[in-house]
Design an enzyme around this catalytic site. Structure first.
Site, PDB file in Angstrom:
ATOM      1  N   SER A 425      -3.194  10.889   2.227  1.00 16.67           N
ATOM      2  CA  SER A 425      -3.055   9.551   1.647  1.00 16.67           C
ATOM      3  C   SER A 425      -3.643   8.488   2.574  1.00 16.67           C
ATOM      4  O   SER A 425      -3.643   8.658   3.800  1.00 16.67           O
ATOM      5  CB  SER A 425      -1.575   9.270   1.420  1.00 16.67           C
ATOM      6  N   PRO A 426      -4.174   7.384   2.022  1.00 16.83           N
ATOM      7  CA  PRO A 426      -4.619   6.278   2.873  1.00 16.83           C
ATOM      8  C   PRO A 426      -3.434   5.728   3.662  1.00 16.83           C
ATOM      9  O   PRO A 426      -2.422   5.351   3.067  1.00 16.83           O
ATOM     10  CB  PRO A 426      -5.146   5.239   1.869  1.00 16.83           C
ATOM     11  N   TYR A 585      -1.037  -6.660  -2.823  1.00 21.91           N
ATOM     12  CA  TYR A 585      -2.317  -7.159  -2.330  1.00 21.91           C
ATOM     13  C   TYR A 585      -3.023  -7.936  -3.439  1.00 21.91           C
ATOM     14  O   TYR A 585      -2.473  -8.140  -4.518  1.00 21.91           O
ATOM     15  CB  TYR A 585      -3.152  -6.018  -1.768  1.00 21.91           C
ATOM     16  N   ARG A 633      -5.123   2.789  -7.391  1.00 21.22           N
ATOM     17  CA  ARG A 633      -3.725   2.808  -6.958  1.00 21.22           C
ATOM     18  C   ARG A 633      -3.003   1.618  -7.563  1.00 21.22           C
ATOM     19  O   ARG A 633      -3.477   0.472  -7.458  1.00 21.22           O
ATOM     20  CB  ARG A 633      -3.608   2.783  -5.434  1.00 21.22           C
TER      21      ARG A 633
END
Length: 776
Positions: A425-426, A585, A633
């Site tokens: 995963s990031p 974000y 995502r």
């Protein structure tokens, strides 16, 4: 003590006899509305663990119940013209009437006073009692009387069910699914004595209404069910118990959870809830009677340990509540998962799944039974299913060769084939210099690519300097950034068979902060840059910088930045791109109603809030090579009232799918500091499952997935197509190789430099397992 049990069900009767055994001097009365030995209802299911407990506490009762049990190992599925069996499940069933009769007789033999044909109106009808056990069922009058103290949370579920019986006998716990012109019905079927079988018919409310069953009387409902399951019944009739006050009607299941379990009434007696009065568990895992019996055992245990005299009652009841609350919630969570599966299976799984995968999904519905647990129960059946799953993935084993576990099957998306279903995963590392991913990133990402994962993601990579979360975040907005990522991509491609992915994003209102170990989410002490977002906001109220609302010109600039970063990622040699639209974000701030208060066409409804993120995605998709995948995502649940819900996430996923997305990476939260997530193992997987089935798009499951068993269970059940593993990969770059050894899958390739360690690790793990099995 003087003890009164209101309600002569399993909880009241069993507690009465246990306390009489502890001290024959106790004056114990059980009050029951029905006649002596004249109880109603069909079969109930026990677990082996409950029976083991009962043997410890009262062997005489346990032996008599055991003699009356019907035992079966198999679960049988009838679905789409197929019959599939799985063994090793070890259920035991007994008629409710037989169980209660055994408990009644045992109470009488011990001197418990049984009072029948008496309606106990209130706990205060027994003013001289020291302890009143309110075991008066799901519609408990005593719980309702003291609702302000007990604080019950009662949820009425949407499905309708009717509890019937038949004289046809079955040798397995049978589930039968039948499709009608209005939708799916399912039957839960199990034998409980040598003459009778429980036959519960269930369907969604809208299907029930469409068939006019809301207007049907008892006889008409039975006749309908007989016609519906005629192929199964083979001429046998269905029965209802007309004298059972609630068993003859179509019902909605009610989930009951109480915050407080006991109190002291106006007469000084202590009143404690037990059984269905304090908690319910759905019949999908057959645990209502189990909970009731174990309540009785635990309360008796606390009296045995702390003293069974009136002055000890408050201490005992407090300990009882604390001990039972944890176990009850655990079982209720499993029952809730199983219940929800049956509520949605008609719309989510029945039409989409083949019988093989449907069976697997049904067996693992509660998340208490995992992939490796199924192997222990029925190794042959699981291996047959693994061969079926591998065949669907295009790697059918030759002859009798064992199939790879689901996590080690390949997945092809567009022109990219991943060797397995594991994704690194990031994960933010905050170690870049002026946006450049340097030696640290090469070592970090390269190690994980050598560790066996199919796809390795770099952390969120910013599309501009002002789009970074921290000064330590990497970027793709300067030529040197592209060269840095090309170096990493080339290294991974040259030395491993993993694929390399880049996730691009813009921090929005969560930018210009310190690296995590210096104070996560706190603004920089100096050198801050201006912030933009969908609407003005402070992520940390009173601490964070305040962002300004984006103008149309800002949107155009940021879109061009995303496009430039996309082209840079392609130039760097990335195999996979992910667009970050989660966690509060920039793009997420448009999607969530918590952070988007715009009054123009980019706010308001979900369609309006999705407008700008979709503009960015379409531009990115057009700039990214057509033969390479893009995932998105999203935060599938904001965990805040008024925020994004899982139903909204399905619509969000549909919109991205229509725009050309290949997968949805299903995360949640981090949009608001007011969030209250419900954590637990695989706690975000239900979002991936729902989106995959309802939006019809492949998904990546993330969140508290830490074992190969988790991964294989998720993939095999069709709940997701990939599993992204984060923190376990921080702790162990070779997590994938380690988990392969742990589950005994030796066919995985190791880097040639590491192969000398492979056999040793596999042997060590097998020795550890053998030692555990031997009790050493």
């Amino acid at each position: 003590m003087k003890i009164v049990c209101i309600g002569g069900g399993p909880a009241g009767l069993y507690f009465g006899l246990l306390m009489k055994k502890l001290d024959p001097a106790h004056d114990i009365t059980v009050v029951e509305r029905n006649k002596p030995y004249d109880t109603f209802g069909w079969g109930v299911v026990f677990s082996d663990a409950t029976m083991d407990n009962m043997r410890i506490w009262d062997p005489e009762t346990a032996d008599e119940i055991q003699a009356a049990f019907n035992h079966w190992d198999d679960i049988e599925l009838r679905f789409k013209g197929r019959t599939i069996r799985s063994g090793g499940h070890g259920f035991v069933g007994i008629g409710r009437k037989k169980l209660l009769n055994i408990l009644q007789a045992r109470c009488e033999s011990l001197g418990v006073n049984l009072v029948f044909e008496t309606e106990a109106e209130s706990d205060e009808s027994y003013p001289d009692a020291d302890l009143v056990i309110a075991s008066d069922g799901i519609f408990s009058r005593i719980r309702s009387k003291y609702e302000d103290v007990f604080k019950p949370d009662i949820v009425v579920r949407p499905n309708r069910y009717i509890w019937l019986g038949t004289n046809k006998l079955y040798d397995a716990f049978t589930f039968d699914f039948v499709k009608t012109e209005h939708g799916w019905f399912q039957a839960h079927i199990y034998k409980f004595d040598d003459q009778t079988t429980t036959f519960i018919v269930e369907c969604p409310e809208h299907v029930w209404l469409a068939h006019g069953l809301d207007k049907a009387d008892q006889e008409q409902s039975i006749a309908f069910c007989e016609r519906l399951f005629a192929d199964n019944l083979k001429g046998a009739r269905l029965m209802t118990n007309a004298r059972h006050l609630r068993g003859s009607a179509w019902l909605n299941f009610q989930r009951v959870v109480c915050e407080q379990w006991w109190l002291r009434n106006a007469h000084g007696a202590h009143v404690v809830l037990m059984g269905d009065a304090v908690h319910t568990a759905h019949f999908a895992i057959g645990s209502g009677t189990k909970l009731a019996v174990e309540d009785a055992i635990e309360l008796a245990r606390q009296f045995q340990q702390l003293g069974h005299s009136p002055d000890r009652i408050p201490e005992v009841l407090a300990a009882y509540q604390e001990a039972r609350r944890i176990e009850t919630l655990r079982l209720q969570n499993a029952a809730w998962n199983a219940m929800e599966w049956f509520e949605v299976c008609g719309e989510r799984y029945c039409d989409q799944f083949e019988p093989e995968q449907f069976m697997y999904s049904m067996l693992t519905r509660s998340q208490r039974i995992s992939h490796e647990n199924l192997r222990l129960r029925d190794k042959t059946s699981l291996e047959d299913y693994e061969r079926w799953f591998a065949d669907q993935a295009g790697v059918a084993p030759v002859n009798d060769q064992a199939a790879p576990p689901p996590m080690f099957t390949p997945l092809t998306v567009r022109g990219v084939t991943l060797k397995n279903r594991i994704v690194v995963s990031p994960m933010a590392q905050y170690s870049a210099q002026d946006g450049v991913a340097g030696d640290y990133h090469l070592a970090h990402l390269g190690a994980r690519a050598m560790g066996g994962a199919g796809l390795v993601f770099a952390e969120m990579t910013s599309v501009s300097a002002d789009g970074r979360i921290t000064p330590g975040c990497p970027g793709l907005y300067q030529p040197e950034h592209t060269e840095a990522f090309r170096r990493i991509a080339d290294w991974i491609h040259t030395r491993t068979d993993a694929k390399f992915g880049i996730q691009i994003g813009h921090a929005g209102a969560k930018g210009s902060t310190r690296v995590a170990w210096e104070g996560i989410d706190l603004p920089l002490a100096s050198g801050n840059w201006p912030l933009i977002s969908a609407s003005p906001q402070q992520y940390l109220e009173g601490l964070s910088q305040r962002s300004r609302e984006m103008t149309r010109a800002d949107m155009d600039d940021v879109t061009s930045q995303f496009v430039a970063s996309t082209r840079a990622a392609a130039e760097a040699g990335a195999d996979w791109l992910e667009l970050h639209c989660a966690h509060g974000y920039l793009l997420s701030s448009f999607i969530s109603p918590l952070t988007n208060q715009r009054g123009d066409e980019y706010g308001g409804s979900l369609e309006g809030r999705m407008r700008y993120p979709l503009e960015v995605f379409r531009a990115v998709r057009a700039a990214w090579p057509a033969d390479k995948p893009i995932s998105v995502r999203i935060s599938a649940h904001d965990w805040v009232q008024g925020g994004t819900l899982p139903a909204d996430a399905v619509e969000i996923a549909r919109a991205f799918k229509a725009a050309g997305a290949d997968l949805i990476d299903c995360s949640s939260g981090q949009v608001s500091k007011k969030e209250a997530p419900v954590y637990g193992r695989m706690f975000q997987t239900p979002f991936a499952d729902r989106i995959r089935q309802e939006a019809g798009i492949s998904t990546i499951a993330v969140g508290a997935i830490s074992e190969a068993d988790h991964v294989n269970s998720i993939l095999a059940a069709g709940r997701a197509d990939l599993c992204a593993i984060a923190r376990p990969h921080l702790a162990n770059p070779a997590w994938t190789l380690m988990e392969a050894a742990r589950i005994g899958y030796a066919q995985i390739n190791w880097p040639p430099q590491y192969r000398s360690a492979k056999a040793q690790m596999e042997a060590n793990i097998q020795r550890e397992k053998a030692a555990i099995a031997a009790g050493r």
